[in-house]
Structure formats: C-alpha cells, structure tokens
Design a protein around this motif. Structure first.
Motif, PDB file in Angstrom:
ATOM      1  N   ASN A 138       0.839  -1.204   0.000  1.00 21.30           N
ATOM      2  CA  ASN A 138       0.000   0.000   0.000  1.00 21.30           C
ATOM      3  C   ASN A 138       0.869   1.247   0.000  1.00 21.30           C
ATOM      4  OD1 ASN A 138      -2.729  -0.833  -0.092  1.00 21.30           O
ATOM      5  ND2 ASN A 138      -2.508  -1.641   1.977  1.00 21.30           N
ATOM      6  N   GLN A 197      -7.826  -4.041  -7.675  1.00 17.45           N
ATOM      7  CA  GLN A 197      -9.156  -3.634  -7.236  1.00 17.45           C
ATOM      8  C   GLN A 197     -10.045  -3.365  -8.445  1.00 17.45           C
ATOM      9  OE1 GLN A 197      -7.545   0.395  -5.528  1.00 17.45           O
ATOM     10  NE2 GLN A 197      -9.565   0.755  -6.365  1.00 17.45           N
ATOM     11  N   ALA A 198     -11.347  -3.222  -8.182  1.00 18.83           N
ATOM     12  CA  ALA A 198     -12.272  -2.916  -9.261  1.00 18.83           C
ATOM     13  C   ALA A 198     -11.914  -1.554  -9.851  1.00 18.83           C
ATOM     14  CB  ALA A 198     -13.695  -2.901  -8.732  1.00 18.83           C
ATOM     15  N   HIS A 243     -14.443   6.377  -9.319  1.00 21.77           N
ATOM     16  CA  HIS A 243     -14.158   7.072  -8.063  1.00 21.77           C
ATOM     17  C   HIS A 243     -12.923   6.521  -7.343  1.00 21.77           C
ATOM     18  CE1 HIS A 243     -18.541   7.539  -8.824  1.00 21.77           C
ATOM     19  NE2 HIS A 243     -18.176   8.779  -8.726  1.00 21.77           N
ATOM     20  N   SER A 251     -10.895   8.684  -3.635  1.00 19.60           N
ATOM     21  CA  SER A 251     -10.770   8.244  -2.245  1.00 19.60           C
ATOM     22  C   SER A 251      -9.305   8.155  -1.816  1.00 19.60           C
ATOM     23  CB  SER A 251     -11.457   6.895  -2.050  1.00 19.60           C
ATOM     24  OG  SER A 251     -11.106   6.011  -3.073  1.00 19.60           O
ATOM     25  N   THR A 260      -8.067   3.262  10.810  1.00 25.83           N
ATOM     26  CA  THR A 260      -7.256   3.221   9.593  1.00 25.83           C
ATOM     27  C   THR A 260      -7.363   4.510   8.791  1.00 25.83           C
ATOM     28  OG1 THR A 260      -7.904   0.924   9.527  1.00 25.83           O
ATOM     29  CG2 THR A 260      -6.705   1.742   7.651  1.00 25.83           C
ATOM     30  N   ASN A 261      -8.574   5.051   8.713  1.00 28.09           N
ATOM     31  CA  ASN A 261      -8.809   6.228   7.884  1.00 28.09           C
ATOM     32  C   ASN A 261      -8.167   7.491   8.417  1.00 28.09           C
ATOM     33  OD1 ASN A 261     -10.160   5.290   5.766  1.00 28.09           O
ATOM     34  ND2 ASN A 261     -12.089   6.311   6.192  1.00 28.09           N
TER      35      ASN A 261
END
Lengths: 401, 305
Positions: free
Chosen positions: B22, B230-231, B235, B239, B281-282
């Motif tokens: 990540n 990921q898809a 959007h 994010s 986490t955010n």
C-alpha cells in the motif's frame, strides 16, 4: 379591458374543470424520483430508476382521474441534508405528491421524516435499513423492494443450513453495516451457528488484504460481507488472491445487486449466494420488461429499478382507487390493495408500510454455465413473503392497522 | 508456529508486506505530486483522476484492442502523460502567475469533468481487469531463517510483490534522474530562477510542460498497477488522493526522496493500525500529519522557506 376579459375567461375555465380533478392538488399528480445520479449507487438506481418511473407512467396511460401525471427527478448525492432540503422544496413549491427510490439508508430515513411532517407519500425502494418500517415507520411511508431483515434472513439462514455455522464479519463502519451485521448475527445464532468475530473497516476501503487475513486467521467457515457496492466487490476480488475459498472458507455477500456481479465478473463471483427481490430471468413477463428497459438504458434492470416501476404503478392505482392524491387516503388504498405487476404477484402492504413479497435466494453461475452478459444467477429457492419479511408486530413500529 | 503478540509470525509478516505494498502506491502517487509541485508550484488535484484514467485505459486496451498488461504498463503512462501535456498547454500554463489556489481549482474542476464522463461511459459500479498469468498465484516465502521453524511460511500474492518491486524501481529511477543527472539539474535550476536558465538557451516552458506530463504519467502507471488489485471505478482516485496529499505534506512539499520514504513508511504504519485498531485506519495518516506539522511545518524532509 381585453386583459380583464381574458382573466375572467381563465377563471371561468378553471371553475368548470371536471369534478374528479378537483380532488387532486394543483390538477396534476407529480412524482419525484430522488436518487444517486453519479456516485456509487448510480448504476443500481440512478437514471435507470427515472426511466423505470417513466415506463410506469406510460403503462398507466399518462393520466390519472383525468389529470396529467408529471415526473421530476433529482440527484441527492447520497447526502441526507441535501435530500431533505430538496424534498421540502419539491413539496412546498413544486407540488410533488409522492417521492420514490431514495437509495441510501440515511437519505431514506431523512426524507421519510419530511413526508410525515408534510403529509406526503414516501415510497422507499433503493435503501436497505429495516428501521424504515420499524422504529422509524410512518403512516404514509412505504418500503418496497427489500430490507436488511430480508437479506439477513434469506442469505443467513441458507448459508447456516448448508453447513456454514461459524461466521466472521467484515463490516462497513457506519450505520448500515452495523445494522446488517447485527441482523445477520441474530439469524446465525437463531439457527444454531456462532459468530467468532468481526472487523469494522472504514467506508470506503479499497484494500481489504489486511482485513481478509484477519478473517482467514479466525478460522470461521463463513466470511460475511456486511458492506455494499465497491467495498463488497473489492473484498471478493481480493479474497481470491489469498486463496481463501480454496482454503475451505466461503464468502457471503449480504447486500449484492446484479450490477455488482457484472462488475466482479463470473470468475471472481461464481458460487456466491445472495438474496434478491427480483431477477430479470424469472419468467416471460420479467424477460420482456427487462428487454424493454435494456433498450432504453443499455443494461438489465436491478431489483431497485424494477421496484421503482412497481412503486409508481401501485401509487397511481391507489390514487385512482382513492379518487384523490391526499396522502392519508392514498396510503390507506395502498394498504388494502394486492400488488400484481412485473415485480411481484400477490404482494401485500403491511400496516407498517412494508410491502411483503416473495424474495429469491440465488447463486452466481459458473462462467461455463452462463450464456453471456447478464445471465448470472440461478434461483436456488423462492422465499415466501411471510417468511422473507419480519412480522410487523415484531418490528417495533407502533402503527398496527 | 512461532507467534508474536498471539499472532503467527507468518501472518504478521504478511500484514507488513501488504503495508509496504500500500505504501508503494502512496510513494508512486506522492512522488508525481512532489515532482509537479517542486518544479511548477502547481497543486495537482487531478492526480487521482489521472490515476483512475490509467486504470481505465488499461481496461480499454485489454477489452477493446486485446493488448494485455505488459503493453498497458508501457502505453498507458504515455497516453495519460499526453493527456497531461494537453492540460498543461491548454489550461495550466495560463495560471502560473496567479496564486496556487487557481491551479488547485482548475485541476479540481478537471476531476469533476473526467469522473463524470467516466461514470457516463462505464457506469459507477466498476469493471473487472484480469492480471497476466505470470503474476497470478501466491509465492511461498519461508521465514525459517528468522525463526528456525520450518512451518513459518508466508503466502504472499505474486502480484503484490510485483507492485512493491515495480514501485521501488520506478521511484529510484525518478529520484536519480532529478537529483543526479544533468537534465535534472536544469529542471531544478529552472524552478529556482527561470529567467536565468532561459538566458542559457534552455526552453523553460517546454521543460515545465514535459515535467507535468511526466508527473501525470507516473499517476497513470500507478493506475495500471492498481487495476490488477481492485475494481476499476471512476471514483477509485478520489478516495486515495486526499491520503496522498497528506503523505506529501508529511514528507515535505516538493521533496523527492521525502515523498518516497514517507509513502512506504506510512503504508507500514497503516498496516500496524489495521491489525491493532481497524476503525482508525482512515484517520491515522491525518493524525500523523497534524503532529508533524506542529513540530516541522515544512514537513519531515522539506526545507524551511
């Protein structure tokens, strides 16, 4: 002088309108479709819901009680404050009589409150929370296509009965995720299963790897996805990387739409169980309706879009039966009607506003069993309406008749 | 199995590797932002949308033209970079003499337009993209050399290892090109004093345009890497971009090595938080940002003005 004459003529004309139309506010029935036009829920509701409402008006004949039926639509951007403000504007200045779709639980709860205050019919289709017909129920509020109770009941029961008796949840960390997790936990425990743990992930999350590893380490047989949309899609997609299904654990998507299966692809989604209120490939009627919809929108309808069609059509039938668009009278007419259309047959509207209809437990097809795009689901079991939805007496809704 | 804090060491190691992966995205994206800000003083809010375009172009190349992942890795950064050149040439160029805010507003407007067009064309729920066969599956990484226990084995998906490796290589090349080559020294000189550099016969406007195109190409490259994980949705960038801005602020606006290191380290810190307290986490990165700004307002690696 001439001006005065024409004014007088107009007044005379208004005075001599047909008697039936006098019972309608502003001599028209106005329906507002409020939905998510551009963000995460735009595919499963959005413009498709507007088209479905247009189809309902067209099929009804374009007029009711001799007056025209008008349609307005707006984007609530999934924000409850925007939705509530728009609903007030529609009701106060535009004379809107009924609001529908209202995808996203927070939006639906807010607008249903506005409807209660202003005495308007609110027909929620897109949102999930069962609070709409539970503690937050109103006498002119309706919930049409599905709810969290029905999803938990359908998928949860089926999975436990198939041997998935220990669960670990990946839960979206907000009201909807929590209520879905709690609804499913109750069903799992009622059927003799156990819940071994849960991880609350931020909304939205793009990388689920860390949470999936925690779920894997829990040893639970079933990893329940108490989330929606892109969160569910990413969790399923990434689970295959870590060999979770090969390792003997299974995933259960608790709120999935056919558009989610389309986004995942059958390779990643095959074998998943889900609960839905409708599928386009049920019978000749549903196939014909879906083809008509696809011609206009370019994709097959979701249960929300066909639900909007059914809600609008039922509303118009109720206005006709009540002989007025006054919300209380129309609501009473709705509650005494049987709902028969392409969405359901023999649907009943409970006193708390819940439209009870058969639900379907479906399983996603393997790629080799699918004939192509949108041929995605096998119906495993039809869940009868009385079993699918919660008994109104147990919902906590004070409205009982 | 060996355990630390009641967790098998193999699982813990895997979580840390995933944190690193990540971090690889944070590093790649914040690097592009740092290059653009450092050279041009533009806050490129469209970076997330350009990353999303990268993922969509990879999907389009595969499903419309049959060109696979490796072609995408090569072509997509070029295409997204050309899009960046056009944006610079047509719009951004006219804003250099104005406040930062105008560039930010312009690029934010671009985000809304690009995302809107993609939702209209492809829908909001996302598209699947398949990884190449070579990068499928998982790699067995034994940890017995650390723990002495043969059963301590990490199963790390090959694709995620590839993301870490590709990102480190690209980051180091960019750092080297800007800090250690003659071209990089021109670039740095042009930001310090464009008039003087122009006097040496160097075409500064073209150089600035290419810099923007290059920074944007990095976002496109990251987009292709993300498509395999990921898809692909309209959007996916919005994010991520706010977090990446926080990474840049922590590292120090305009510092190349600062962005790279901060990206990887924050990925690791996030990994630990995901195990210890997932709900946070955010916000953990923003909490770190606030702490860093209180102590070092220019960021960890930034130079005080």
């Amino acid at each position: 002088m001439l001006k005065n004459l024409s004014l007088a003529a107009t007044l005379v004309a208004i005075g001599s309108m047909p008697a039936a139309a006098e019972k309608l506010s502003d001599n028209a029935v106005r329906i507002g479709v409020m939905t998510d036009m551009a963000a995460v829920y735009a595919d499963l509701s959005g413009q498709g819901s507007v088209v479905a409402a247009e189809m309902a008006i067209e099929d009804f004949g374009g007029t009711v009680l001799g007056a025209p039926i008008e349609l307005v639509s707006a984007d609530h951007q999934n924000k409850a404050d925007i939705a509530a403000a728009k609903a007030r504007e529609w009701i106060d200045t535009d004379g809107v009589d009924m609001l529908t779709d209202l995808v996203t639980s927070s939006v639906a709860l807010a607008v249903q409150e506005v409807g209660k205050e202003k005495n308007r019919v609110i027909m929620v289709v897109g949102a999930a929370t069962s609070r709409l017909t539970g503690e937050n129920c109103t006498s002119t509020g309706f919930h049409w296509a599905y709810d969290t109770y029905a999803l938990a009941n359908g998928t949860g029961t089926a999975v436990v009965k198939n041997g998935g008796d220990s669960w670990f949840f990946l839960t979206a960390d907000y009201a909807f995720g929590h209520s879905l997790e709690s609804d499913v936990s109750k069903i799992v425990e009622k059927n003799g299963g156990t819940v071994v743990g849960a991880v609350r992930h931020p909304f939205p999350t793009t990388d689920f790897a860390s949470f999936l590893l925690q779920a894997q380490a829990s040893g639970a047989k079933i990893i329940g996805l108490a989330n929606a949309g892109s969160d569910t899609i990413n969790a399923i997609k990434q689970a295959s990387e870590f060999g979770i299904v090969e390792g003997g654990q299974n995933l259960a998507g608790l709120l999935m739409f056919i558009t989610d299966v389309h986004a995942l692809g059958l390779d990643a989604a095959k074998g998943l169980f889900m609960t839905t209120g409708w599928y386009w490939d049920l019978n000749d009627d549903t196939r014909a309706w879906a083809a008509r919809f696809e011609e206009k929108v370019g994709r097959k309808p979701t249960m929300v879009q066909v639900g909007v069609y059914s809600a609008v059509l039922s509303y118009l039938k109720a206005v006709e039966a009540a002989g007025t668009d006054e919300a209380t009278a129309v609501s009473e007419a709705l509650k005494s009607m049987e709902i028969n259309d392409v969405f359901t047959t023999g649907g009943k509207v409970y006193a708390n506003g819940r439209m009870a209809h058969d639900m379907y437990l479906v399983q996603v097809k393997k790629p080799e069993d699918s004939s192509g795009a949108w041929d995605y689901l096998d119906v495993v079991r039809t869940i009868p309406a009385a079993e699918a939805f919660q008994n109104p007496a147990e919902t906590g809704c004070p409205i009982t008749n | 199995m060996t355990t630390i804090f009641d967790m098998p060491i193999a699982i813990l190691g895997l979580q840390i590797l995933i944190g690193l992966q990540n971090g690889a995205f944070y590093a790649l994206l914040s690097l592009g932002l740092a290059v653009i800000f450092g050279m041009m003083n533009v806050i490129n809010f469209a970076h997330g949308a350009q990353y999303m375009l990268g993922a969509f172009l990879a999907y389009i190349l595969l499903s419309w033209l049959g060109l696979g992942y490796w072609w995408a890795l090569l072509l997509v950064p070029l295409l997204v970079g050309i899009f960046g050149l056009a944006v610079e040439r047509l719009f951004l160029r006219h804003l250099y003499h104005l406040d930062h805010l105008y560039g930010l507003l312009l690029t934010f407007g671009l985000v809304l337009i690009v995302e809107g067009v993609m939702v209209d064309m492809f829908g909001a729920s996302g598209l699947p993209y398949s990884k190449p066969d070579l990068l499928q599956g998982a790699e067995r990484i034994p940890l017995s050399w650390v723990t002495g226990n043969e059963r301590d084995i990490m199963m790390m998906p090959v694709y995620r290892l590839w993301v870490i490796a590709a990102s480190i290589v690209v980051c180091l090349i960019v750092w080297f090109a800007i800090e250690k080559t003659r071209l990089g020294s021109y670039l740095r000189a042009a930001t310090e004093n464009p008039t003087l550099v122009r006097a040496f016969g160097i075409n500064v406007p073209i150089m600035v345009m290419l810099t923007y195109g290059f920074g944007v190409a990095l976002a496109g490259f990251a987009g292709v890497l993300a498509a395999g994980l990921q898809a692909v949705t309209p959007h996916m960038g919005s994010s991520l971009i706010i977090v990446v801005f926080a990474v840049v602020v922590i590292g120090g606006m305009g510092s190349i090595m600062g962005s790279i290191l901060t990206g990887f380290v924050l990925g690791l810190i996030e990994a630990v938080v995901k195990i210890a307290y997932p709900e946070a986490t955010n916000i953990v990165i923003f909490v770190i940002m606030i702490c860093v700004l209180l102590v070092r307002p220019a960021g960890l690696f930034g130079r005080e003005a």
